[in-house]
Design a protein around this motif. Structure first.
Motif, PDB file in Angstrom:
ATOM      1  N   SER A  62     -12.013   1.382 -10.965  1.00  0.00           N
ATOM      2  CA  SER A  62     -10.888   1.780 -10.115  1.00  0.00           C
ATOM      3  C   SER A  62      -9.729   2.314 -10.940  1.00  0.00           C
ATOM      4  N   TYR A  84      -1.343  -3.599  -6.705  1.00  0.00           N
ATOM      5  CA  TYR A  84      -1.455  -4.360  -5.460  1.00  0.00           C
ATOM      6  C   TYR A  84      -2.660  -5.310  -5.474  1.00  0.00           C
ATOM      7  N   GLY A  85      -3.827  -4.771  -5.816  1.00  0.00           N
ATOM      8  CA  GLY A  85      -5.035  -5.592  -5.826  1.00  0.00           C
ATOM      9  C   GLY A  85      -4.901  -6.811  -6.741  1.00  0.00           C
ATOM     10  N   HIS A  93      -9.410  -6.330  -3.760  1.00  0.00           N
ATOM     11  CA  HIS A  93      -8.682  -5.379  -2.919  1.00  0.00           C
ATOM     12  C   HIS A  93      -8.535  -4.107  -3.757  1.00  0.00           C
ATOM     13  N   LEU A 101      -7.674  -0.262  -4.131  1.00  0.00           N
ATOM     14  CA  LEU A 101      -7.008   0.908  -3.546  1.00  0.00           C
ATOM     15  C   LEU A 101      -7.469   2.144  -4.294  1.00  0.00           C
ATOM     16  N   CYS A 121      -3.785   6.713   0.697  1.00  0.00           N
ATOM     17  CA  CYS A 121      -4.983   6.273  -0.014  1.00  0.00           C
ATOM     18  C   CYS A 121      -5.862   5.414   0.896  1.00  0.00           C
ATOM     19  N   SER A 177      -8.116   1.775   1.201  1.00  0.00           N
ATOM     20  CA  SER A 177      -8.222   0.444   0.598  1.00  0.00           C
ATOM     21  C   SER A 177      -9.519  -0.201   1.066  1.00  0.00           C
ATOM     22  N   ASN A 211      -4.384   4.136   4.492  1.00  0.00           N
ATOM     23  CA  ASN A 211      -3.042   3.675   4.132  1.00  0.00           C
ATOM     24  C   ASN A 211      -2.078   4.844   4.000  1.00  0.00           C
ATOM     25  N   THR A 231      -1.263   0.344   7.380  1.00  0.00           N
ATOM     26  CA  THR A 231      -2.691   0.225   7.065  1.00  0.00           C
ATOM     27  C   THR A 231      -3.458   0.013   8.364  1.00  0.00           C
TER      28      THR A 231
END
Lengths: 163, 163, 163
Positions: free
Chosen positions: A90, B33-34, B87, B89, B105, B107, B125, B143
């Motif tokens: 990723s 974020y993930g 998670h 993205l 994007c 997710s 998103n 989202t």
């Protein structure tokens, strides 16, 4: 404007530009991993690591770029590639610190299975890199399956990004 | 070359460089974020949002950075993390407009299940961001599950990228 | 410092900055593909390709931007979108060569299915691009399912990155 002002602004720009180039170079290196292993290219895989770099994926640690490159010859790997597989990393979170950097990302191993593909592995990755004569290379890559274990979550920790 | 020409070229470079830095900073925020939620780090999650930012994921809207950070304590989330989840993205499409930006994007929430991982959620998103004293922060994140609904497709629309 | 030195450094910076801008512009183009097709936006899809560009995905080759855009009207595509789907392209490996570039990446088509999403397609992609008056556009995109065939692996080859 004084010549010295221009020179200082130019130097600031050069330094900031190098940081952008470094971040994109590291993204490129990470985007190369999948194509290298999915084509079973041992040389291209090894070239992503520093000569004395290592890859710790939870099994016996691979020490040295050559040992890392040899993973493309593992039976499991050969089998995945023969069925059809994608090692997808990723978008990484890159943190630069001069000639060192850390990248945190996820990796998925998608393998053809029936009329679709299944995620055979989903892992957390923490990669330390250094800039050498030949550009950025991986010093250590730690990868753990996201199977609920603390070990995987530790690699994703945002508390210790600094290399 | 006249000094004024150099100064103008330098100013143009500085402005373009800031745009590149902004785009990469937003990518870094999205890549964070993930790791933030998959380690159940409420503080790091909240820090991605502006103080009065919001996260609208289809359920009751989370208002304020603190409320967003608290999502790591939801039962569903705790359960996913305990099983093992990612998670992820995707590479965002970032559109800058001065101190504002939009990122579009996908997710995925991948959860350990049997001998593999399954995509428990795949969403669209649309994220609006603003640059504040502490850097780029999320103002609103919308989202929606890509379940065939128009609401999800609307978030991916390329017609209204401008923030 | 002599004025000529400043000028040379400025020119070097400008050239390196253009390379960074090019790489990010290509990333943005690749990040646009999913949103364009998942919203069935024929015009936005076509606009990613050069007027005489082509898309070879293993079936009959689509020649010309207009023909590529029309793929959003294919029955399979309409069906995927109606169920809920995400065309997710991975972080690309971009190699620039002046006004030409190559990008290598993976693509996944995730489709809603029962209480989750399944990867209906996972493919290798090799995309050749050129910079025209309107910016970067796709000249050829080759995509092959990662089903174990040599054709897919050939697209991921790191031996022939140069456009």
């Amino acid at each position: 404007m004084a010549d010295t002002d221009l020179t200082a602004r130019l130097a600031a720009l050069e330094s900031r530009q190098r940081a952008l180039e470094d971040e994109l170079a590291i993204m490129r290196l990470i985007a190369s991993y999948g194509p290298a292993v999915d084509t079973r290219n041992a040389q291209a895989t090894a070239a992503l690591w520093a000569e004395d770099g290592s890859y710790d994926f939870g099994g016996p640690r691979l020490d040295g770029a050559k040992a890392v490159g040899a993973l493309v010859d593992l039976d499991t790997h050969r089998d995945f590639v023969a069925r059809g597989c994608a090692h997808v990393l990723s978008l990484p979170l890159v943190t630069l610190d001069g000639d060192r950097a850390t990248a945190i990302c996820y990796s998925q191993v998608l393998v053809a299975d029936g009329d679709g593909w299944r995620a055979a592995r989903v892992s957390a990755n923490r990669i330390h890199l250094a800039r050498g004569a030949g550009g950025w290379r991986i010093i250590t890559r730690e990868t753990r399956l996201l199977d609920g274990s603390e070990a995987a979550r530790a690699l994703l920790s945002l508390e210790k990004e600094a290399p």
